[in-house]
Design a protein around this motif. Sequence first.
Motif, PDB file in Angstrom:
ATOM      1  N   ALA B 117       0.815  -1.220   0.000  1.00  0.00           N
ATOM      2  CA  ALA B 117       0.000   0.000   0.000  1.00  0.00           C
ATOM      3  C   ALA B 117       0.844   1.264   0.000  1.00  0.00           C
ATOM      4  N   LEU B 118       2.161   1.129   0.090  1.00  0.00           N
ATOM      5  CA  LEU B 118       3.014   2.318   0.137  1.00  0.00           C
ATOM      6  C   LEU B 118       2.899   3.096  -1.169  1.00  0.00           C
ATOM      7  N   GLU B 119       2.909   4.415  -1.061  1.00  0.00           N
ATOM      8  CA  GLU B 119       2.875   5.280  -2.217  1.00  0.00           C
ATOM      9  C   GLU B 119       4.170   5.076  -3.008  1.00  0.00           C
ATOM     10  N   SER B 120       4.026   4.610  -4.248  1.00  0.00           N
ATOM     11  CA  SER B 120       5.239   4.261  -5.005  1.00  0.00           C
ATOM     12  C   SER B 120       6.094   5.491  -5.283  1.00  0.00           C
ATOM     13  N   GLU B 121       5.464   6.677  -5.336  1.00  0.00           N
ATOM     14  CA  GLU B 121       6.244   7.864  -5.679  1.00  0.00           C
ATOM     15  C   GLU B 121       7.285   8.186  -4.624  1.00  0.00           C
ATOM     16  N   ALA B 122       6.986   7.921  -3.358  1.00  0.00           N
ATOM     17  CA  ALA B 122       7.968   8.194  -2.310  1.00  0.00           C
ATOM     18  C   ALA B 122       9.190   7.299  -2.484  1.00  0.00           C
ATOM     19  N   LEU B 123       8.953   6.043  -2.820  1.00  0.00           N
ATOM     20  CA  LEU B 123      10.072   5.118  -3.006  1.00  0.00           C
ATOM     21  C   LEU B 123      10.866   5.466  -4.265  1.00  0.00           C
ATOM     22  N   GLU B 124      10.137   5.860  -5.307  1.00  0.00           N
ATOM     23  CA  GLU B 124      10.833   6.242  -6.531  1.00  0.00           C
ATOM     24  C   GLU B 124      11.611   7.536  -6.325  1.00  0.00           C
ATOM     25  N   ALA B 125      11.021   8.444  -5.561  1.00  0.00           N
ATOM     26  CA  ALA B 125      11.732   9.690  -5.262  1.00  0.00           C
ATOM     27  C   ALA B 125      13.023   9.378  -4.511  1.00  0.00           C
ATOM     28  N   ALA B 126      12.953   8.446  -3.572  1.00  0.00           N
ATOM     29  CA  ALA B 126      14.156   8.071  -2.823  1.00  0.00           C
ATOM     30  C   ALA B 126      15.222   7.519  -3.766  1.00  0.00           C
ATOM     31  N   ALA B 127      14.786   6.705  -4.737  1.00  0.00           N
ATOM     32  CA  ALA B 127      15.742   6.152  -5.700  1.00  0.00           C
ATOM     33  C   ALA B 127      16.405   7.268  -6.486  1.00  0.00           C
ATOM     34  N   CYS B 128      15.607   8.279  -6.870  1.00  0.00           N
ATOM     35  CA  CYS B 128      16.166   9.393  -7.640  1.00  0.00           C
ATOM     36  C   CYS B 128      17.015  10.312  -6.771  1.00  0.00           C
ATOM     37  N   LEU B 129      16.943  10.149  -5.464  1.00  0.00           N
ATOM     38  CA  LEU B 129      17.794  10.944  -4.558  1.00  0.00           C
ATOM     39  C   LEU B 129      19.023  10.137  -4.159  1.00  0.00           C
ATOM     40  N   ARG B 130      19.364   9.135  -4.970  1.00  0.00           N
ATOM     41  CA  ARG B 130      20.585   8.332  -4.792  1.00  0.00           C
ATOM     42  C   ARG B 130      20.518   7.344  -3.629  1.00  0.00           C
ATOM     43  N   ALA B 131      19.333   6.974  -3.192  1.00  0.00           N
ATOM     44  CA  ALA B 131      19.252   5.971  -2.139  1.00  0.00           C
ATOM     45  C   ALA B 131      19.248   4.587  -2.781  1.00  0.00           C
ATOM     46  N   ALA B 132      20.206   3.748  -2.379  1.00  0.00           N
ATOM     47  CA  ALA B 132      20.307   2.385  -2.911  1.00  0.00           C
ATOM     48  C   ALA B 132      19.131   1.555  -2.378  1.00  0.00           C
ATOM     49  N   PRO B 133      18.848   0.396  -2.985  1.00  0.00           N
ATOM     50  CA  PRO B 133      17.666  -0.378  -2.574  1.00  0.00           C
ATOM     51  C   PRO B 133      17.583  -0.679  -1.078  1.00  0.00           C
ATOM     52  N   LEU B 134      18.678  -1.119  -0.465  1.00  0.00           N
ATOM     53  CA  LEU B 134      18.645  -1.450   0.959  1.00  0.00           C
ATOM     54  C   LEU B 134      18.412  -0.188   1.801  1.00  0.00           C
ATOM     55  N   ASP B 135      19.041   0.892   1.383  1.00  0.00           N
ATOM     56  CA  ASP B 135      18.863   2.201   2.007  1.00  0.00           C
ATOM     57  C   ASP B 135      17.393   2.610   1.944  1.00  0.00           C
TER      58      ASP B 135
END
Lengths: 364, 227
Positions: B117-135
Motif C-alpha cells: 500500500a506504500l505510495e510508489s512515488e515516495a520510493l521512486e523519489a528516494a531512488a532518484c535521490l541516490r538511495a540504494a535499494p537497501l537504504d
Amino acid sequence: MSLAFSMDVRKGDFQLRAEGDWPLDGVTAIFGPSGCGKSTLLRAIAGLERSPGNHLRLNREIYQDRRHWIPPHRRAVGMVFQRAGLFPHLSVRGNLDYARRRRTPGRESGVDLGELGVTPLLSRRVGELSGGERQRIAMARALLSAPALLLMDEPLAALDEHAKTGFLSLLEQFSRTARVPILLVTHSIEEVARLADRVAVMHGGILQQPVSVAEALGHPRHGMVPPHQARVVLDGVVSGGDVSDGLVRIQTAAGALRVPGAAAQVGTRTRLRIHARDVAIGLGDVPLESALNHLPGTLTSLSDAGPGLNLLQIRCGEAEIPALITLHSVRRLGLQPGQSVTAKFKSAAISPTPQHPKPQGNSQ
Amino acid sequence: MRLTQDDWQALALTLRLAGVVTGLLLLVCAPLGWWLARTRCRLAGPLEAVLSLPMVLPPTVLGYYLLVLMAPQGGLGRLFTAAGGAPPAFTFTGLVIGSVIYSLPFVLQPVRNSFAALESEALEAAACLRAAPLDRFFTVAVPMAFPGLLTAAILGFAHTLGEFGVVLMLGGSIPGETRVVSIALYDHVEAMNYGAANSLALRLLGLSFLMLLAVNALKPRPGRRGA
C-alpha cells in the motif's frame, strides 16, 4: 550537456518511439496529450522503468545500452513527480536532509531555499502542507541532490487552480535563472509558453525533434497549437520604465515593447506572450489610435486558418510574430508575402505584466 | 484469583515464546513481505499459498506433521542431532519452530499488505535521490509501513499466545519447558479445577483485549492527517 536516446516501448496497445540527441540547457518541454507516453519516456530516463533495447546516454555517461544498465540511484538525474512523493515520516527539513546526505560528494547544489519559498516551511510536518507547498519542497529536495538534469513529470497537474497559479509563477521565475537543465513533461500550452525554451511534441506515440518554443507556438504545423491559439513568445530584458504611466520598456528580439507593469529593475529578464488573435496589421502611416506597440516588419507567409481567417507571419527584427486576420482584411489591404507591414498590438493584450511576486510562506 | 507458582511459570513461558516467535517472524516476514509486495516473479503466488496453509490447516494436522519431522528419526530431528543438539520435539526450541510456522501467515499478510500500500512515488523519489535499494528499504519503506508492521507484530504475538493444537502435539506439558498457558488451562479443566482455570482465562482475556486495543490505536483514522 546532451541527452542521447533511442527508445521503442510497447505495452499492449500503447507504443512509444523516441529518438534524439538533444542539447540540454534551459527548459525543454515534452508536450502531448495525456496517456501518450511522455511520462514513460521521463521514467525511462530516470531509470524507473526498464525496457529492453533502449539506449540512453546523458553527457558522457551511458545509462543503458545492450550491455549496461545503471539503476536510478546511480544516475545524476533528479525527478519531481506529479504528486510530490514526499516522505510522510520526516519533517520538511528531514526530507531535504535526505537529499543532502546522499548527494555525490564534491557536487554543489547551489539551491536557494528562500527563492523556492521553502525556508518558512522547514519545521513543518509533511501532512500539514498544501499541494503547492508539497511541490515546492519536492523541487527543492530534487535540486538538493545536485542533479545534472532535472526531470519534471506534470508537476502542476495535481494542483488546484490557486496552487497552480502560485507554483507556475515560481517555476517561471526559477526557470529564467536555473543552472540545471530541465526536462518538463506537460500537456498544457500555457506551461510550455511560460516555462520552456524548446519543446518536443509527441504525436501518436512518436516524439518529434525539439523546436524553439516561439516556433512551436507560432506555427500550427508543429501540431502544438491550432491557428486560433497561435501566439508569440518573446524573451526580453527590462530596459527602462515610465513610472507615471505605469509602463515598462522591454527590449526583445522583435524590438522594444511597452508593457504595463510594476516598475521592474532594469536588466530583469522576462518573457512576454502575445496571442496571434490580438495582433493587427497596419499599412503605411498609422492614424491616431490606442494600440501602443507598432513593430515594423515583413510579411513572410499567409496560411489558411479556418473559415474566413488567415494566419500571417510577420518577421520583426529577429522574431516572427503570428497574426490572425480575417480573409476580408487580407483582401482589403491586398496583403502579399514580402510586403512591408506593421504589426500592432495593444499593450494590455501582452501577458504577463513583468513582475514576479515572491511566494509567501503561508500561501497555498 | 491468585495464580499458583506453576501458572505464573506457564504465563512467563508463554510470553517468552510469543516474544521470541514474534521477533523471528518479523525478521522473516519483513524481507519476504517486501519481496512479495513488489515482485513480478511467477513463483510468488504458489509460495504465498504454501505459506498461508497454516491459516486453513487444522492445527493438530500441522502439529502432527511437525512432530513427525522433529522426532529423533524425523528430518529435522536428525539435522539437530547431527549438529550436536537434541531433537526439538517436546522442547522449547520445538515450540518456537512450530509457532513460527503456524503464525507466519498472520504476520506475513499484514506486512505484505502494508508494503504493497506504500505510495510508489515516495520510493521512486528516494531512488532518484541516490538511495540504494537497501537504504530505501530501511529509511523509507519500513518507517512508512511502520504502523502496519507493528500491527502485524501484535497479531503474531497474540496468535502465538493463544495457540493450542500445535503446542499440544509438539510440546506436551513439561513445566518450564513446554507447558504454556493454553495447556495449563486445559490441564486445570481436565482436573475440574475451575477456579484456577478461571483466573488464568481471565488474565488471557485481559491481555488479548489490551492487544486489540493497541492494534486499533495504530490504525490510521481518516481526517487526522492526510499522509
